[in-house]
Scaffold this motif. Structure first.
Motif, PDB file in Angstrom:
ATOM      1  N   ARG A   1       0.822  -1.206   0.000  1.00  0.00           N
ATOM      2  CA  ARG A   1       0.000   0.000   0.000  1.00  0.00           C
ATOM      3  C   ARG A   1       0.859   1.261   0.000  1.00  0.00           C
ATOM      4  O   ARG A   1       0.497   2.281  -0.614  1.00  0.00           O
ATOM      5  CB  ARG A   1      -0.940  -0.018   1.203  1.00  0.00           C
ATOM      6  CG  ARG A   1      -2.059  -1.051   1.098  1.00  0.00           C
ATOM      7  CD  ARG A   1      -2.968  -1.021   2.309  1.00  0.00           C
ATOM      8  NE  ARG A   1      -3.472   0.338   2.552  1.00  0.00           N
ATOM      9  CZ  ARG A   1      -4.117   0.700   3.656  1.00  0.00           C
ATOM     10  NH1 ARG A   1      -4.349  -0.188   4.608  1.00  0.00           N
ATOM     11  NH2 ARG A   1      -4.539   1.946   3.804  1.00  0.00           N
ATOM     12  N   GLY A   2       1.995   1.190   0.675  1.00  0.00           N
ATOM     13  CA  GLY A   2       2.890   2.349   0.680  1.00  0.00           C
ATOM     14  C   GLY A   2       3.416   2.677  -0.699  1.00  0.00           C
ATOM     15  O   GLY A   2       3.564   3.851  -1.064  1.00  0.00           O
ATOM     16  N   ALA A   3       3.670   1.629  -1.493  1.00  0.00           N
ATOM     17  CA  ALA A   3       4.193   1.843  -2.849  1.00  0.00           C
ATOM     18  C   ALA A   3       3.096   2.239  -3.825  1.00  0.00           C
ATOM     19  O   ALA A   3       3.321   3.059  -4.721  1.00  0.00           O
ATOM     20  CB  ALA A   3       4.896   0.581  -3.333  1.00  0.00           C
ATOM     21  N   SER A   4       1.893   1.670  -3.658  1.00  0.00           N
ATOM     22  CA  SER A   4       0.823   1.918  -4.622  1.00  0.00           C
ATOM     23  C   SER A   4      -0.028   3.137  -4.287  1.00  0.00           C
ATOM     24  O   SER A   4      -0.657   3.726  -5.173  1.00  0.00           O
ATOM     25  CB  SER A   4      -0.089   0.692  -4.710  1.00  0.00           C
ATOM     26  OG  SER A   4      -0.865   0.550  -3.523  1.00  0.00           O
ATOM     27  N   GLY A   5      -0.090   3.467  -3.006  1.00  0.00           N
ATOM     28  CA  GLY A   5      -0.977   4.551  -2.573  1.00  0.00           C
ATOM     29  C   GLY A   5      -2.424   4.129  -2.455  1.00  0.00           C
ATOM     30  O   GLY A   5      -3.299   4.954  -2.143  1.00  0.00           O
ATOM     31  N   LYS A   6      -2.716   2.839  -2.684  1.00  0.00           N
ATOM     32  CA  LYS A   6      -4.088   2.343  -2.604  1.00  0.00           C
ATOM     33  C   LYS A   6      -4.458   2.054  -1.148  1.00  0.00           C
ATOM     34  O   LYS A   6      -3.587   1.859  -0.294  1.00  0.00           O
ATOM     35  CB  LYS A   6      -4.246   1.068  -3.436  1.00  0.00           C
ATOM     36  CG  LYS A   6      -3.895   1.250  -4.919  1.00  0.00           C
ATOM     37  CD  LYS A   6      -4.902   2.145  -5.618  1.00  0.00           C
ATOM     38  CE  LYS A   6      -4.545   2.368  -7.086  1.00  0.00           C
ATOM     39  NZ  LYS A   6      -4.542   1.131  -7.879  1.00  0.00           N
TER      40      LYS A   6
END
Length: 499
Positions: free
Chosen positions: A284-289
């Motif tokens: 989630r940190g990498a995707s922002g989702k």
């Protein structure tokens, strides 16, 4: 047939209705083996659970894209720590094999150069795939497309680490180590209950033992470590080194499944923390989702005679140990072990005993005898039926209730006892059920016509010339044909496995 599928979701701690993001496609990821040794029956309990889950979803009409990783770097021996500790399991394997060579305990066909971690990984990968195929795991037949090696995905790991640094979720210490900042991710701990306060205070009494070494929070975990002494290493913007264990699964799941948000993530209950908690934070940190996996499904531990498996107590069994008769004193057919590992609900501990294995053998024989009798009586001409058939409807309804395999099997055997359907319908219904159980193809192995004596002699000849690759392939042919392959003073012997 209307079917409301509900699974227990570790993330919400409740049973939720299952609705995939892009139906009928289901994106499913399962944590796979670390290939430093043979997989044990506890591992396979979790893997078979995932296989049954996949097969059920396919039975009711979903198109399941299933990925299972092969970890061959970065999995540390102290994996209950978020940051890892001890030594890389591949280093452990190298040392163990060297010791075995010195003492003459080297298993058949083992790697010739223990200093080469890729040889170790390849040997145990092939062993795992052979065992997994023998047990009917569908994903094993899709290797390597659906079973990536971590060492083949270093570039996408480095890409994700770069994004995490750019997004403020990671930082680099003075000595070059890259850590994920748990304080940057407010939802850290939602899956496992290990909140930041607990981690700062020393969750499980272990965090305080870690050396901070420039870390901002005791719970921050490794993404990349420069280390020229490590058994496997790659160039990176942060120094020549190796990736952390958690980053591997995040990358392989999202890249191979083609989405930042997947439908189902499976694994053993021991992976809930730290591994899966860290996967969520990274992904989630990498995707922002706001999501990584919608459903987290965890299988409980397998016990042997009511206790955890223990090498010191002689209760630690690989799948091969079971096949070769080390549990019961006689060989065990793969269908029997598969049934034993699948027949208890995945969220209950499975107590594996010689008696339960015998009961599994009786159940498999009841099903296969009934199915093959129906097949013979209708000349392998099944009727055209769908899941509205009374037994099939009850079977699938049970599985739709959090994969209640015990209830589903109860419906199956009650129908077998009833025996009212004619042969074409009975054979068709058995074929549909077996799309989930996966037993009939394994049973068919025992009737394959092969020249066993010739294969045994060829295997001995291959060993004599140190052609271990050919020897392994010949052994696999006999195992696939339903035989136990034994090494004796007189040479290789093959014994038909029990049905």
């Amino acid at each position: 047939m209307a079917l409301n599928i509900r699974f227990h979701n570790t993330l919400t701690n409740q049973t939720d209705t299952f609705t995939p993001n892009d139906a009928p496609l289901v994106r499913m990821y399962s944590c796979g083996p670390t290939v430093y040794d043979y997989a044990h029956i506890g591992n396979f309990r979790t893997f078979i659970f995932a296989d049954v889950l996949r097969r059920f979803l396919e039975l009711v009409g979903y198109d399941v894209k299933h990925v299972m990783n092969i970890t061959d770097v970065g999995h540390m021996t102290e994996d209950d720590l978020a940051d890892g500790g001890g030594e890389d399991k591949m280093e452990l394997a190298a040392r163990r094999i060297k010791e075995d060579k010195k003492s003459g305990r080297v298993p058949e066909g083992v790697v010739q150069n223990p200093d080469d971690p890729y040889q170790i990984a390849n040997y145990y990968t092939q062993a795992f795939l052979a065992d997994a195929k023998t047990l009917g795991m569908k994903v094993a037949f899709e290797y390597p497309q659906s079973m990536p090696h971590a060492t083949n995905c270093i570039d996408i790991m480095q890409d994700m680490i770069t994004r995490l640094l750019e997004n403020g979720h990671a930082y680099q210490t003075d000595d070059g180590v890259v850590y994920f900042s748990v304080e940057s991710f407010p939802d850290y701990g939602k899956l496992s209950g290990n909140t930041l306060d607990k981690l700062r205070g020393g969750a499980g009494g272990r965090i305080d033992e870690q050396t901070m070494a420039g870390k901002r929070h005791p719970g921050d975990f490794l993404l990349w470590k420069p280390d020229e002494k490590h058994i496997m290493k790659w160039d990176s913007p942060w120094g020549r080194g190796y990736p952390g264990w958690h980053i591997e699964c995040s990358c392989m799941a999202q890249s191979l499944l083609g989405s930042d948000v997947i439908d189902i993530h499976t694994g053993g209950e021991d992976l809930t923390f730290p591994h899966h908690e860290c996967e969520i934070a990274q992904s989630r940190g990498a995707s922002g989702k706001d999501s990584f996996a919608k459903f987290w499904m965890h299988a409980r531990f397998l016990l042997v005679d009511g206790q955890k498996m223990s090498k010191s107590k002689g209760s630690f069994y690989t799948a091969r140990d079971v096949f070769d008769g080390k549990v019961t004193g006689r060989s065990v057919h793969p269908a029997v072990l598969r049934f034993e590992l699948m027949r208890s609900h995945y969220r209950s501990n499975l107590n594996f005993t010689a008696s339960s294995l015998s009961d599994a053998g009786s159940a498999v024989k009841r099903f296969t005898d009934f199915a093959l009798k129906a097949k013979s009586e209708c000349n392998d001409q099944p009727a055209e039926i769908d899941l509205n058939h009374t037994m099939l409807a009850a079977f699938t309804q049970a599985l739709a209730d959090d994969l209640n395999i015990s209830g589903a099997l109860g419906e199956l055997f009650a129908w077998i006892n009833d025996g009212k359907d004619d042969a074409p319908i009975a054979w068709a219904a058995c074929l549909q059920v077996d799309r989930v159980l996966g037993l009939l193809d394994l049973e068919d192995q025992s009737t394959s016509e092969v020249d066993i004596d010739a294969l045994c002699k060829a295997l001995d000849d291959a060993r004599a010339t140190k052609d271990y690759a050919s020897a392994d392939e010949l052994r696999k042919q006999m195992v696939d044909a339903g035989y136990d392959v034994l090494t004796t003073k007189e040479g290789t012997k093959a014994v038909k496995k029990l049905a």
